[in-house]
Design a protein around this motif. Sequence first.
Motif, PDB file in Angstrom:
ATOM      1  N   LYS A 143       1.288  -1.057  -0.192  1.00 33.84           N
ATOM      2  CA  LYS A 143      -0.204  -0.168  -0.053  1.00 33.84           C
ATOM      3  C   LYS A 143       1.158   1.538   0.233  1.00 33.84           C
ATOM      4  O   LYS A 143       1.817   0.609   1.144  1.00 33.84           O
ATOM      5  CB  LYS A 143      -0.958   0.282   1.194  1.00 33.84           C
ATOM      6  N   ASP A 144       0.320   2.223  -0.838  1.00 39.01           N
ATOM      7  CA  ASP A 144       1.246   3.319  -1.217  1.00 39.01           C
ATOM      8  C   ASP A 144       0.377   4.379   0.530  1.00 39.01           C
ATOM      9  O   ASP A 144      -0.727   3.766   0.159  1.00 39.01           O
ATOM     10  CB  ASP A 144       1.301   4.129  -2.024  1.00 39.01           C
ATOM     11  N   VAL A 145       1.684   4.817   1.222  1.00 37.84           N
ATOM     12  CA  VAL A 145       0.822   5.214   2.393  1.00 37.84           C
ATOM     13  C   VAL A 145       0.261   6.958   1.689  1.00 37.84           C
ATOM     14  O   VAL A 145      -0.395   7.233   2.763  1.00 37.84           O
ATOM     15  CB  VAL A 145       2.639   5.373   3.583  1.00 37.84           C
ATOM     16  N   VAL A 146       1.080   7.802   0.950  1.00 38.94           N
ATOM     17  CA  VAL A 146       0.361   9.217   0.364  1.00 38.94           C
ATOM     18  C   VAL A 146      -0.951   8.570  -0.407  1.00 38.94           C
ATOM     19  O   VAL A 146      -1.936   8.944  -0.125  1.00 38.94           O
ATOM     20  CB  VAL A 146       1.594   9.189  -1.048  1.00 38.94           C
ATOM     21  N   THR A 147      -1.118   7.748  -1.054  1.00 37.37           N
ATOM     22  CA  THR A 147      -2.083   7.911  -1.887  1.00 37.37           C
ATOM     23  C   THR A 147      -3.376   6.820  -1.213  1.00 37.37           C
ATOM     24  O   THR A 147      -4.452   6.385  -1.786  1.00 37.37           O
ATOM     25  CB  THR A 147      -2.386   7.448  -3.650  1.00 37.37           C
ATOM     26  N   GLY A 148      -2.739   5.260  -0.943  1.00 38.23           N
ATOM     27  CA  GLY A 148      -3.887   5.008  -0.453  1.00 38.23           C
ATOM     28  C   GLY A 148      -3.897   3.362  -1.126  1.00 38.23           C
ATOM     29  O   GLY A 148      -4.672   2.083  -0.959  1.00 38.23           O
ATOM     30  N   GLU A 149      -3.321   3.357  -2.548  1.00 37.05           N
ATOM     31  CA  GLU A 149      -3.312   2.465  -3.187  1.00 37.05           C
ATOM     32  C   GLU A 149      -2.792   1.476  -3.251  1.00 37.05           C
ATOM     33  O   GLU A 149      -1.672   1.283  -2.928  1.00 37.05           O
ATOM     34  CB  GLU A 149      -3.148   3.009  -4.822  1.00 37.05           C
ATOM     35  N   MET A 150      -3.103   0.392  -3.410  1.00 39.39           N
ATOM     36  CA  MET A 150      -2.198  -1.266  -3.833  1.00 39.39           C
ATOM     37  C   MET A 150      -1.788  -1.065  -4.871  1.00 39.39           C
ATOM     38  O   MET A 150      -2.245  -1.446  -5.852  1.00 39.39           O
ATOM     39  CB  MET A 150      -3.319  -2.589  -3.589  1.00 39.39           C
ATOM     40  N   VAL A 151      -0.288  -0.862  -4.898  1.00 40.00           N
ATOM     41  CA  VAL A 151       0.607  -1.487  -6.178  1.00 40.00           C
ATOM     42  C   VAL A 151       1.759  -2.316  -5.750  1.00 40.00           C
ATOM     43  O   VAL A 151       1.818  -2.882  -4.893  1.00 40.00           O
ATOM     44  CB  VAL A 151       0.999   0.221  -5.946  1.00 40.00           C
ATOM     45  N   PRO A 152       1.730  -2.562  -7.212  1.00 41.24           N
ATOM     46  CA  PRO A 152       3.124  -3.647  -7.323  1.00 41.24           C
ATOM     47  C   PRO A 152       4.291  -3.249  -6.390  1.00 41.24           C
ATOM     48  O   PRO A 152       4.605  -2.408  -6.434  1.00 41.24           O
ATOM     49  CB  PRO A 152       3.641  -4.146  -8.806  1.00 41.24           C
ATOM     50  N   LYS A 153       5.077  -3.636  -5.854  1.00 37.16           N
ATOM     51  CA  LYS A 153       6.260  -3.751  -4.934  1.00 37.16           C
ATOM     52  C   LYS A 153       7.220  -3.362  -5.707  1.00 37.16           C
ATOM     53  O   LYS A 153       7.724  -2.106  -5.323  1.00 37.16           O
ATOM     54  CB  LYS A 153       6.740  -5.307  -4.125  1.00 37.16           C
ATOM     55  N   ARG A 154       7.894  -3.541  -6.878  1.00 37.06           N
ATOM     56  CA  ARG A 154       8.202  -3.386  -7.869  1.00 37.06           C
ATOM     57  C   ARG A 154       8.312  -1.913  -8.166  1.00 37.06           C
ATOM     58  O   ARG A 154       9.291  -1.160  -8.880  1.00 37.06           O
ATOM     59  CB  ARG A 154       8.725  -4.277  -8.639  1.00 37.06           C
ATOM     60  N   GLN A 155       6.921  -1.324  -7.972  1.00 32.93           N
ATOM     61  CA  GLN A 155       7.101  -0.228  -8.460  1.00 32.93           C
ATOM     62  C   GLN A 155       6.835   0.465  -7.386  1.00 32.93           C
ATOM     63  O   GLN A 155       6.575   2.392  -7.047  1.00 32.93           O
ATOM     64  CB  GLN A 155       5.839  -0.035  -9.369  1.00 32.93           C
ATOM     65  N   LEU A 156       6.879   0.719  -6.030  1.00 32.08           N
ATOM     66  CA  LEU A 156       6.988   1.301  -4.527  1.00 32.08           C
ATOM     67  C   LEU A 156       8.828   2.070  -4.703  1.00 32.08           C
ATOM     68  O   LEU A 156       9.282   1.254  -4.874  1.00 32.08           O
ATOM     69  CB  LEU A 156       6.609   0.927  -4.290  1.00 32.08           C
ATOM     70  N   ILE A 157       8.449   2.557  -3.605  1.00 31.70           N
ATOM     71  CA  ILE A 157      10.236   3.264  -3.303  1.00 31.70           C
ATOM     72  C   ILE A 157      10.352   2.955  -1.595  1.00 31.70           C
ATOM     73  O   ILE A 157       8.867   3.598  -0.720  1.00 31.70           O
ATOM     74  CB  ILE A 157      10.412   4.897  -2.939  1.00 31.70           C
ATOM     75  N   ARG A 158      10.445   1.959  -0.404  1.00 27.98           N
ATOM     76  CA  ARG A 158      10.621   1.760   0.383  1.00 27.98           C
ATOM     77  C   ARG A 158      11.424   2.922   1.624  1.00 27.98           C
ATOM     78  O   ARG A 158      12.432   3.217   1.348  1.00 27.98           O
ATOM     79  CB  ARG A 158      11.067   0.073   0.814  1.00 27.98           C
ATOM     80  N   VAL A 159      10.468   3.421   2.524  1.00 29.64           N
ATOM     81  CA  VAL A 159      11.533   4.056   3.540  1.00 29.64           C
ATOM     82  C   VAL A 159      11.157   3.744   4.133  1.00 29.64           C
ATOM     83  O   VAL A 159       9.846   2.898   4.962  1.00 29.64           O
ATOM     84  CB  VAL A 159      10.223   5.598   3.314  1.00 29.64           C
ATOM     85  N   VAL A 160      12.455   3.535   5.620  1.00 31.83           N
ATOM     86  CA  VAL A 160      12.276   3.065   6.749  1.00 31.83           C
ATOM     87  C   VAL A 160      13.154   3.318   8.469  1.00 31.83           C
ATOM     88  O   VAL A 160      13.434   4.712   7.831  1.00 31.83           O
ATOM     89  CB  VAL A 160      13.113   1.556   6.291  1.00 31.83           C
ATOM     90  N   ARG A 161      12.754   3.295   9.029  1.00 33.61           N
ATOM     91  CA  ARG A 161      12.406   3.734  10.787  1.00 33.61           C
ATOM     92  C   ARG A 161      13.407   2.772  12.017  1.00 33.61           C
ATOM     93  O   ARG A 161      12.587   1.650  11.451  1.00 33.61           O
ATOM     94  CB  ARG A 161      11.319   4.601  11.109  1.00 33.61           C
ATOM     95  N   ASN A 162      14.697   2.921  12.152  1.00 33.57           N
ATOM     96  CA  ASN A 162      14.903   1.959  12.259  1.00 33.57           C
ATOM     97  C   ASN A 162      14.463   2.028  14.170  1.00 33.57           C
ATOM     98  O   ASN A 162      13.877   3.206  14.279  1.00 33.57           O
ATOM     99  CB  ASN A 162      16.222   1.692  12.102  1.00 33.57           C
ATOM    100  N   LYS A 163      14.890   1.273  15.523  1.00 33.49           N
ATOM    101  CA  LYS A 163      14.914   1.503  16.503  1.00 33.49           C
ATOM    102  C   LYS A 163      15.292   2.871  16.916  1.00 33.49           C
ATOM    103  O   LYS A 163      15.224   3.523  18.503  1.00 33.49           O
ATOM    104  CB  LYS A 163      15.394   0.294  16.958  1.00 33.49           C
ATOM    105  N   GLU A 164      16.800   3.020  16.183  1.00 32.74           N
ATOM    106  CA  GLU A 164      17.242   4.647  16.852  1.00 32.74           C
ATOM    107  C   GLU A 164      16.192   6.441  16.399  1.00 32.74           C
ATOM    108  O   GLU A 164      16.642   6.977  16.795  1.00 32.74           O
ATOM    109  CB  GLU A 164      18.375   4.964  16.428  1.00 32.74           C
ATOM    110  N   MET A 165      15.049   5.514  15.772  1.00 31.67           N
ATOM    111  CA  MET A 165      14.154   6.669  15.564  1.00 31.67           C
ATOM    112  C   MET A 165      14.633   8.140  14.565  1.00 31.67           C
ATOM    113  O   MET A 165      14.057   8.498  13.993  1.00 31.67           O
ATOM    114  CB  MET A 165      13.672   7.980  16.555  1.00 31.67           C
ATOM    115  N   GLU A 166      15.414   6.986  13.235  1.00 33.18           N
ATOM    116  CA  GLU A 166      16.322   7.203  12.317  1.00 33.18           C
ATOM    117  C   GLU A 166      15.362   6.955  11.348  1.00 33.18           C
ATOM    118  O   GLU A 166      14.946   5.943   9.995  1.00 33.18           O
ATOM    119  CB  GLU A 166      17.515   6.930  12.089  1.00 33.18           C
TER     120      GLU A 166
END
Length: 100
Positions: free
Chosen positions: A10-33
Amino acid sequence: MKQRKIPMRKDVVTGEMVPKRQLIRVVRNKEMEVSLDPTGKKPGRGAYVSIDVKVAQQAKQKRTFDKVFGVTLTDEFYDELIAYTDHQQARQALFADQND
């Protein structure tokens, strides 16, 4: 031949379900970075955004990742996201032309 299952996210901006290869992953680690995850394998909580500059600009305007991850992000992070999205969108267009 058996059809392969296409992983959807799911794209967090538009709310649409999209194939994973057409998305960019953004990650938050344990240090809140919060950082971009081009490999899709960094540890931490992930969220996805479409490879579309307009959607990335919308994320900056709405401060979407601030809300999703519960942190305050700088404009530099969103600018980096927009630049990376622009680069990936250009790559997709370039390689799509070669496959035709």
